[in-house]
Scaffold this motif. Structure first.
Motif, mmCIF file in Angstrom:
data_model
loop_
_atom_site.group_PDB
_atom_site.id
_atom_site.type_symbol
_atom_site.label_atom_id
_atom_site.label_comp_id
_atom_site.label_asym_id
_atom_site.label_seq_id
_atom_site.Cartn_x
_atom_site.Cartn_y
_atom_site.Cartn_z
ATOM 1 N N LEU A 43 2.789 -5.536 7.117
ATOM 2 C CA LEU A 43 2.407 -4.168 7.477
ATOM 3 C C LEU A 43 2.653 -3.185 6.343
ATOM 4 O O LEU A 43 1.951 -2.176 6.230
ATOM 5 C CB LEU A 43 3.164 -3.736 8.734
ATOM 6 N N ARG A 44 3.641 -3.472 5.517
ATOM 7 C CA ARG A 44 3.928 -2.580 4.394
ATOM 8 C C ARG A 44 2.824 -2.599 3.337
ATOM 9 O O ARG A 44 2.772 -1.716 2.469
ATOM 10 C CB ARG A 44 5.269 -2.963 3.764
ATOM 11 N N GLN A 45 1.918 -3.563 3.419
ATOM 12 C CA GLN A 45 0.802 -3.594 2.481
ATOM 13 C C GLN A 45 -0.182 -2.455 2.730
ATOM 14 O O GLN A 45 -0.923 -2.056 1.836
ATOM 15 C CB GLN A 45 0.066 -4.938 2.583
ATOM 16 N N ILE A 46 -0.196 -1.944 3.947
ATOM 17 C CA ILE A 46 -1.117 -0.847 4.286
ATOM 18 C C ILE A 46 -0.463 0.471 3.880
ATOM 19 O O ILE A 46 0.568 0.867 4.421
ATOM 20 C CB ILE A 46 -1.439 -0.850 5.794
ATOM 21 N N THR A 47 -1.064 1.143 2.926
ATOM 22 C CA THR A 47 -0.477 2.376 2.390
ATOM 23 C C THR A 47 -1.291 3.623 2.734
ATOM 24 O O THR A 47 -0.832 4.745 2.509
ATOM 25 C CB THR A 47 -0.332 2.279 0.868
ATOM 26 N N ARG A 48 -2.492 3.429 3.272
ATOM 27 C CA ARG A 48 -3.326 4.583 3.674
ATOM 28 C C ARG A 48 -2.910 4.991 5.084
ATOM 29 O O ARG A 48 -3.579 4.669 6.070
ATOM 30 C CB ARG A 48 -4.804 4.216 3.608
#
Length: 483
Positions: free
Chosen positions: A298-303
Motif C-alpha cells: 500500500l505504501r507504493q501508492i503515493t497519489r
C-alpha cells in the motif's frame, strides 16, 4: 398462508445468527429453531461481498463452534505468507452452506426459510413473507425472537454513495474489478480508490497484485487508519506468547497515555499497530487487521488525497466541495466508502435479553461470532434477564483512536466477568470462537511449559489497570458525546 411453530425465531442467516443457532442446538438439545433470511443462501452479507474479499483475521476463530473453517496450516505464498489462513469469499460461502445442509437442517430441529423477509409481530405471534412468491408465513414462537441483524452490515454492492456521479463517469464498486478482463478494448487508463477503510485497502492490494502500476492509482483517504499487526494475532495454540505480548502491549501503552493518539503512537513504536504512512497520525480505528507485507504494498501508492470527502464525480474530475481536481482521462472511480458496520448503530444499543426478545450484539469487540455463540450459551444456562445481562453488557462500537480505549477497557472488564463465572469460564475453555480459551485449556491439561508466559498477563493487567480505566473513562465520555 403457511403456518409454523418454533421455540426460537432467528432473523438472519449470517455469521451472527448461525453462530447463535449452532451453539443453541448443542446446549439446548430439545429446542426447535426457525431461521429466516432475505438472501437465497446462508452467509448473510458475505453473499453481497466482492469476490476477492477474505477474512482479515485468522480463520481459526471465525464461523461457528462446531466446525473448523480452514485447514490448520501456514500459508506459504502471498502477503499472508508465514501466517495461518484467511478464509476467502468462496470458502466462507461454502462453509455456511455446508453448515446449513449437513448440520443444521439434517438435525430435524431447524427450519430454514431463505428469500424470506421478517414482517413483524409480538407476544409470540410473528409474520414473514416470501420475497419471490409473496407467500405469507405465520410463525408461532414459543420462546423468543432472536434478532441477528442489529449490525446492519453494509458492503459496496448494497451501499448508496453519498456523492453525485455525473453521466459518462466511469464508476465501479470493488466487485466489478475481476470482470474487467471481459472488455479488454476499453480498459481504464487510471484508477481512483475512494475510501480509507479495509475495503479500500483490499482493493488497492488487488489492483497492485493484478499488475496495475502504483503511479496509475489515486487514493482518496478522508481519514488514515491504524490496524492491528496480524503476525501478533495468530491462533493461540501455535502462538500464545505473541497473544500474551499483544495484551501486555495494550495495557502498558494505555497506562500513562493522555489520549488515544498517544496510546496508538506507543503501540506503533512496538509494532503492535501498523499504519500506511508513518508521517501521518491516523484518527480512525475500525479493528482492521493487516500484514506488514500488505502495508508495504500500500505504501507504493503515493497519489493520496487526505482529509477530503468526495462530493461529486465527473468523467475526468473529482469534486471536494468547492475544490476540483483534474484526473486522467478514462479514470475508473472505485467506491469503497461503505462501512461494514454503520457506526451510527453505537447509539442504538439495547440489552441482549429483554423478555421474549434477544438482540445479538457484541459482548467483546470485535469478536462477532463468539459474542453470538456466548449469548446462546447464556440463554440456556441462566434464568433471569438480569442475570444474563449482567454477564454480557453490550460492548461499545468505537471507530476513532480517541474512543478505542473505551472498547479496550470494556473488553478487559468483560473478560473478568466471564472468567469469574464458573459456567461462562467453562464455555470459553471449549469455544472454538474464543481467541485463547481452548488453547489454554489444552495447555493446562498437558502441562505445557508455555503456560509460564501466561502467568505474566494477570499481574501486568492488574498493575496497569488504573491507567487503563482512567484513559478508558475519558474515551467513554468522548464516545457517548459523539453518539
Amino acid at each position: 398462508m403457511s403456518t409454523h411453530e418454533t421455540d426460537y425465531l432467528v432473523i438472519g442467516a449470517g455469521a451472527v445468527g448461525l453462530a447463535f443457532v449452532d451453539t443453541l442446538l448443542d446446549e439446548h438439545p430439545d429446542c426447535h429453531v426457525t431461521i429466516l433470511d432475505k438472501h437465497a443462501r446462508p452467509g448473510g452479507h458475505w453473499n453481497d461481498a466482492y469476490s476477492f474479499v477474505a477474512l482479515h483475521q485468522p480463520s481459526a476463530t471465525y464461523g461457528v463452534n462446531s466446525m473448523e473453517m480452514c485447514p490448520d496450516r501456514v500459508d506459504e505464498h502471498g502477503h499472508n505468507a508465514g501466517m495461518y489462513p484467511l478464509a476467502k469469499h468462496a470458502e466462507i460461502l461454502a462453509y455456511y452452506s455446508k453448515l446449513m445442509t449437513e448440520r443444521l437442517v439434517p438435525s430435524g430441529r431447524v427450519t430454514y426459510l431463505p428469500l424470506t423477509e421478517y414482517v413483524g409481530g409480538q407476544s409470540g405471534q410473528h409474520a414473514a413473507k416470501s420475497i419471490l412468491s409473496g407467500e405469507e408465513h405465520s410463525i408461532t414462537v414459543r420462546r423468543k425472537l432472536v434478532d441477528g441483524t442489529w449490525f446492519k452490515t453494509s458492503v459496496p454492492s448494497t451501499h448508496k454513495p453519498a456523492f453525485d456521479i455525473a453521466e459518462g463517469t466511469r464508476f465501479a464498486i470493488p466487485g466489478d474489478l475481476p470482470r474487467l478482463w471481459m472488455d479488454t478494448e476499453n480498459l481504464p487508463q487510471h484508477y481512483c480508490i475512494i475510501g480509507g477503510g479495509k475495503t479500500a485497502m483490499d482493493t488497492a492490494v488487488w489492483l497492485l497484485e493484478a499488475g496495475v502500476p502504483a503511479e496509475k492509482i489515486d487514493w482518496v483517504r478522508p481519514r488514515d487508519s491504524w490496524m492491528f499487526n496480524r503476525k501478533l494475532l495468530q491462533p493461540a495454540k501455535h502462538h500464545i506468547e505473541d497473544l500474551v505480548q499483544f495484551q501486555i502491549d495494550l495495557v502498558e501503552c494505555a497506562n500513562g497515555s493522555q489520549n488515544g493518539d498517544e496510546m496508538f503512537a506507543k503501540l506503533g513504536e512496538r509494532g503492535t499497530m501498523l499504519r500506511i504512512d508513518e508521517s501521518v497520525t491516523p484518527k480512525m480505528f475500525h479493528f482492521a487487521v493487516i500484514s506488514e507485507a500488505e502495508v508495504a504494498l500500500l505504501r507504493q501508492i503515493t497519489r493520496v488525497h487526505r482529509g477530503k470527502r468526495v462530493t461529486a464525480l465527473e468523467p475526468s474530475t473529482m469534486v471536494f466541495g468547492e475544490e476540483r481536481i483534474d484526473m486522467p482521462e478514462a479514470t475508473l472511480f472505485i467506491d469503497c466508502t461503505a462501512s461494514a458496520v454503520p457506526f451510527e448503530q453505537r447509539d442504538k444499543g439495547r440489552p441482549f435479553f429483554e423478555g421474549d426478545r434477544i438482540t445479538l450484539q457484541l459482548a467483546q469487540a470485535p469478536f462477532v461470532p463468539y459474542s453470538a455463540a456466548l449469548a446462546a450459551f447464556i440463554e440456556v444456562h441462566f434464568e433471569t434477564d438480569a442475570e444474563k445481562n449482567n454477564l454480557v453488557p453490550p460492548a461499545p462500537l468505537t471507530d476513532t483512536t480517541d474512543t478505542y480505549p473505551y472498547a479496550m477497557m470494556a473488553n478487559l472488564m468483560s473478560t473478568a466477568i466471564l472468567s469469574g463465572n464458573e459456567k461462562t469460564n467453562a464455555f470459553n475453555a471449549k469455544s472454538r470462537l474464543h481467541p485463547t480459551g481452548p488453547a489454554v485449556a489444552e495447555m493446562m491439561a498437558k502441562g505445557d511449559p508455555r503456560l509460564a508466559a501466561l502467568s505474566k498477563v494477570g499481574p501486568k493487567i492488574q498493575a496497569n489497570m488504573p491507567g487503563v480505566i482512567k484513559l478508558g473513562m475519558a474515551a467513554k465520555a468522548l464516545h457517548e458525546g459523539a453518539a
